[in-house]
Motif scaffolding. Structure first.
Motif, PDB file in Angstrom:
ATOM      1  N   LEU A  34       0.624  -1.045  -0.021  1.00 56.58           N
ATOM      2  CA  LEU A  34       0.173  -0.483  -0.030  1.00 56.58           C
ATOM      3  C   LEU A  34       0.691   1.358   0.031  1.00 56.58           C
ATOM      4  O   LEU A  34      -0.113   2.827   0.124  1.00 56.58           O
ATOM      5  N   VAL A  35       1.633   1.159   0.387  1.00 52.77           N
ATOM      6  CA  VAL A  35       3.207   2.014   0.330  1.00 52.77           C
ATOM      7  C   VAL A  35       2.696   3.333  -0.859  1.00 52.77           C
ATOM      8  O   VAL A  35       2.431   4.404  -0.901  1.00 52.77           O
ATOM      9  N   ARG A  36       3.142   3.463  -2.181  1.00 52.46           N
ATOM     10  CA  ARG A  36       3.215   3.630  -2.942  1.00 52.46           C
ATOM     11  C   ARG A  36       1.615   4.190  -2.965  1.00 52.46           C
ATOM     12  O   ARG A  36       1.538   5.599  -4.141  1.00 52.46           O
ATOM     13  N   GLU A  37       0.381   3.741  -2.991  1.00 51.21           N
ATOM     14  CA  GLU A  37      -0.592   4.429  -3.175  1.00 51.21           C
ATOM     15  C   GLU A  37      -0.944   4.913  -1.927  1.00 51.21           C
ATOM     16  O   GLU A  37      -1.285   6.256  -2.568  1.00 51.21           O
ATOM     17  N   TYR A  38      -0.536   5.110  -0.777  1.00 54.05           N
ATOM     18  CA  TYR A  38      -0.391   6.109   0.006  1.00 54.05           C
ATOM     19  C   TYR A  38      -0.016   7.156  -0.129  1.00 54.05           C
ATOM     20  O   TYR A  38      -0.310   8.127  -0.356  1.00 54.05           O
ATOM     21  N   LEU A  39       1.529   7.067  -0.875  1.00 57.30           N
ATOM     22  CA  LEU A  39       1.752   8.755  -1.472  1.00 57.30           C
ATOM     23  C   LEU A  39       1.634   9.024  -2.638  1.00 57.30           C
ATOM     24  O   LEU A  39       1.624  10.158  -2.421  1.00 57.30           O
ATOM     25  N   VAL A  40       0.920   8.195  -3.775  1.00 53.65           N
ATOM     26  CA  VAL A  40       0.208   8.809  -4.872  1.00 53.65           C
ATOM     27  C   VAL A  40      -0.728   9.788  -4.050  1.00 53.65           C
ATOM     28  O   VAL A  40      -1.194  11.157  -4.024  1.00 53.65           O
ATOM     29  N   ARG A  41      -1.760   9.118  -3.044  1.00 55.32           N
ATOM     30  CA  ARG A  41      -2.967   9.765  -2.911  1.00 55.32           C
ATOM     31  C   ARG A  41      -2.800  11.330  -1.855  1.00 55.32           C
ATOM     32  O   ARG A  41      -3.031  11.967  -1.915  1.00 55.32           O
ATOM     33  N   ARG A  42      -1.649  10.948  -1.053  1.00 57.66           N
ATOM     34  CA  ARG A  42      -1.587  11.722   0.140  1.00 57.66           C
ATOM     35  C   ARG A  42      -0.294  12.694  -0.928  1.00 57.66           C
ATOM     36  O   ARG A  42      -0.706  14.442  -0.714  1.00 57.66           O
ATOM     37  N   ALA A  43       0.179  12.779  -1.813  1.00 56.66           N
ATOM     38  CA  ALA A  43       0.784  14.102  -2.572  1.00 56.66           C
ATOM     39  C   ALA A  43      -0.189  14.426  -3.811  1.00 56.66           C
ATOM     40  O   ALA A  43      -0.565  15.520  -3.853  1.00 56.66           O
ATOM     41  N   ALA A  44      -1.688  13.361  -4.260  1.00 62.33           N
ATOM     42  CA  ALA A  44      -2.750  14.002  -4.967  1.00 62.33           C
ATOM     43  C   ALA A  44      -3.303  15.473  -3.727  1.00 62.33           C
ATOM     44  O   ALA A  44      -3.934  16.656  -4.114  1.00 62.33           O
ATOM     45  N   ALA A  45      -3.801  14.632  -2.593  1.00 61.35           N
ATOM     46  CA  ALA A  45      -4.437  15.566  -1.417  1.00 61.35           C
ATOM     47  C   ALA A  45      -3.683  16.950  -0.607  1.00 61.35           C
ATOM     48  O   ALA A  45      -4.195  17.521  -1.288  1.00 61.35           O
ATOM     49  N   GLY A  46      -2.722  16.409  -1.104  1.00 62.09           N
ATOM     50  CA  GLY A  46      -1.580  18.101  -0.619  1.00 62.09           C
ATOM     51  C   GLY A  46      -1.266  19.191  -1.554  1.00 62.09           C
ATOM     52  O   GLY A  46      -2.274  19.941  -1.486  1.00 62.09           O
ATOM     53  N   GLU A  56      -4.709  32.427  -0.438  1.00 62.89           N
ATOM     54  CA  GLU A  56      -4.562  32.655   1.373  1.00 62.89           C
ATOM     55  C   GLU A  56      -3.181  33.233   1.187  1.00 62.89           C
ATOM     56  O   GLU A  56      -2.262  32.835   0.923  1.00 62.89           O
ATOM     57  N   PRO A  57      -2.678  34.383   2.054  1.00 63.47           N
ATOM     58  CA  PRO A  57      -1.683  34.818   2.017  1.00 63.47           C
ATOM     59  C   PRO A  57      -0.614  34.070   3.031  1.00 63.47           C
ATOM     60  O   PRO A  57       0.312  34.001   2.488  1.00 63.47           O
ATOM     61  N   ASP A  58      -1.019  33.622   4.379  1.00 62.10           N
ATOM     62  CA  ASP A  58       0.164  32.240   4.705  1.00 62.10           C
ATOM     63  C   ASP A  58      -0.406  30.830   4.029  1.00 62.10           C
ATOM     64  O   ASP A  58       0.496  30.006   5.151  1.00 62.10           O
ATOM     65  N   ASN A  59       0.012  30.539   2.661  1.00 62.25           N
ATOM     66  CA  ASN A  59      -0.560  29.569   2.324  1.00 62.25           C
ATOM     67  C   ASN A  59       1.530  28.791   1.829  1.00 62.25           C
ATOM     68  O   ASN A  59       0.722  27.056   1.155  1.00 62.25           O
ATOM     69  N   GLU A  60       2.222  28.796   2.096  1.00 61.10           N
ATOM     70  CA  GLU A  60       3.404  28.683   1.427  1.00 61.10           C
ATOM     71  C   GLU A  60       3.817  27.614   2.381  1.00 61.10           C
ATOM     72  O   GLU A  60       4.265  26.419   2.053  1.00 61.10           O
ATOM     73  N   PRO A  61       3.541  27.017   3.694  1.00 58.72           N
ATOM     74  CA  PRO A  61       3.858  26.574   4.281  1.00 58.72           C
ATOM     75  C   PRO A  61       2.465  24.439   3.564  1.00 58.72           C
ATOM     76  O   PRO A  61       3.120  23.640   3.607  1.00 58.72           O
ATOM     77  N   ILE A  62       1.076  24.979   3.420  1.00 58.77           N
ATOM     78  CA  ILE A  62       0.520  24.236   2.578  1.00 58.77           C
ATOM     79  C   ILE A  62       1.288  23.396   1.021  1.00 58.77           C
ATOM     80  O   ILE A  62       1.534  22.624   1.167  1.00 58.77           O
ATOM     81  N   VAL A  63       2.059  24.852   0.214  1.00 63.73           N
ATOM     82  CA  VAL A  63       2.590  24.774  -0.660  1.00 63.73           C
ATOM     83  C   VAL A  63       3.707  23.607  -0.626  1.00 63.73           C
ATOM     84  O   VAL A  63       4.631  22.384  -1.429  1.00 63.73           O
ATOM     85  N   ASP A  64       4.615  24.118   0.301  1.00 68.68           N
ATOM     86  CA  ASP A  64       5.969  23.607   0.128  1.00 68.68           C
ATOM     87  C   ASP A  64       5.430  22.025   1.183  1.00 68.68           C
ATOM     88  O   ASP A  64       6.083  21.034   0.699  1.00 68.68           O
ATOM     89  N   ASN A  65       4.807  21.476   1.874  1.00 70.91           N
ATOM     90  CA  ASN A  65       3.720  20.463   2.339  1.00 70.91           C
ATOM     91  C   ASN A  65       3.615  19.523   0.680  1.00 70.91           C
ATOM     92  O   ASN A  65       4.087  18.529   0.999  1.00 70.91           O
ATOM     93  N   ALA A  66       3.078  20.331   0.330  1.00 70.78           N
ATOM     94  CA  ALA A  66       2.218  19.431  -1.140  1.00 70.78           C
ATOM     95  C   ALA A  66       3.616  19.674  -1.949  1.00 70.78           C
ATOM     96  O   ALA A  66       3.730  17.865  -2.611  1.00 70.78           O
ATOM     97  N   GLU A  67       5.105  20.786  -2.020  1.00 73.40           N
ATOM     98  CA  GLU A  67       6.302  19.567  -3.056  1.00 73.40           C
ATOM     99  C   GLU A  67       7.234  18.718  -1.951  1.00 73.40           C
ATOM    100  O   GLU A  67       7.516  18.350  -3.319  1.00 73.40           O
ATOM    101  N   HIS A  68       6.868  19.315  -1.006  1.00 71.22           N
ATOM    102  CA  HIS A  68       7.977  17.378  -0.598  1.00 71.22           C
ATOM    103  C   HIS A  68       6.654  16.194  -0.795  1.00 71.22           C
ATOM    104  O   HIS A  68       7.345  14.529  -0.599  1.00 71.22           O
ATOM    105  N   PHE A  69       5.850  16.011  -0.243  1.00 68.02           N
ATOM    106  CA  PHE A  69       4.756  14.467  -0.745  1.00 68.02           C
ATOM    107  C   PHE A  69       4.642  14.417  -1.922  1.00 68.02           C
ATOM    108  O   PHE A  69       5.214  13.247  -2.510  1.00 68.02           O
TER     109      PHE A  69
END
Length: 115
Positions: A34-46, A56-69
């Motif tokens: 399930l690891v790849r499914e988890y990584l795909v779905r987590r990246a897509a959700a992020g 949102e002006p303080d969206n940078e941490p959310i964008v950083d997380n999306a890039e990280h995922f």
């Protein structure tokens, strides 16, 4: 997508909850598949969460997380050869666009699992 509707946010919440459940299942001794499914779905959700908050002006941490995922998915696929989409993980176009790779892979995952 410029604006998310209530239905979009409900779908995003459901996808985040599914990704969290998959993350828990991956830690189980039988969860390696399930690891790849988890990584795909987590990246897509992020990615979707980052897109939902683009105004949102303080969206940078959310964008950083999306890039990280997305980069974690890319790292996994590079090591394990898991690309489902038409362009491989090592295609030059993804080096500056990891979220694009995550989108490609999520689309391919959805198509594979809806058929």
């Amino acid at each position: 997508m410029d604006e998310y509707t209530g239905a979009d946010m409900i779908a995003l919440s459901a996808e985040l909850a599914t990704a969290l459940r998959l993350g828990d299942l991956c830690r189980d001794s039988d969860g390696a598949s399930l690891v790849r499914e988890y990584l795909v779905r987590r990246a897509a959700a992020g990615d979707r969460l980052a897109e939902a908050g683009t105004r949102e002006p303080d969206n940078e941490p959310i964008v950083d997380n999306a890039e990280h995922f997305a980069r974690e998915l890319m790292d996994h696929d590079f090591l394990n050869g898991g690309t489902l989409g038409p362009l491989p993980v090592d295609a030059p176009c993804w080096s500056d666009n990891p979220r694009g790779y995550a989108r490609q892979e999520h689309r391919a995952w959805v198509i594979e699992h809806e058929a």
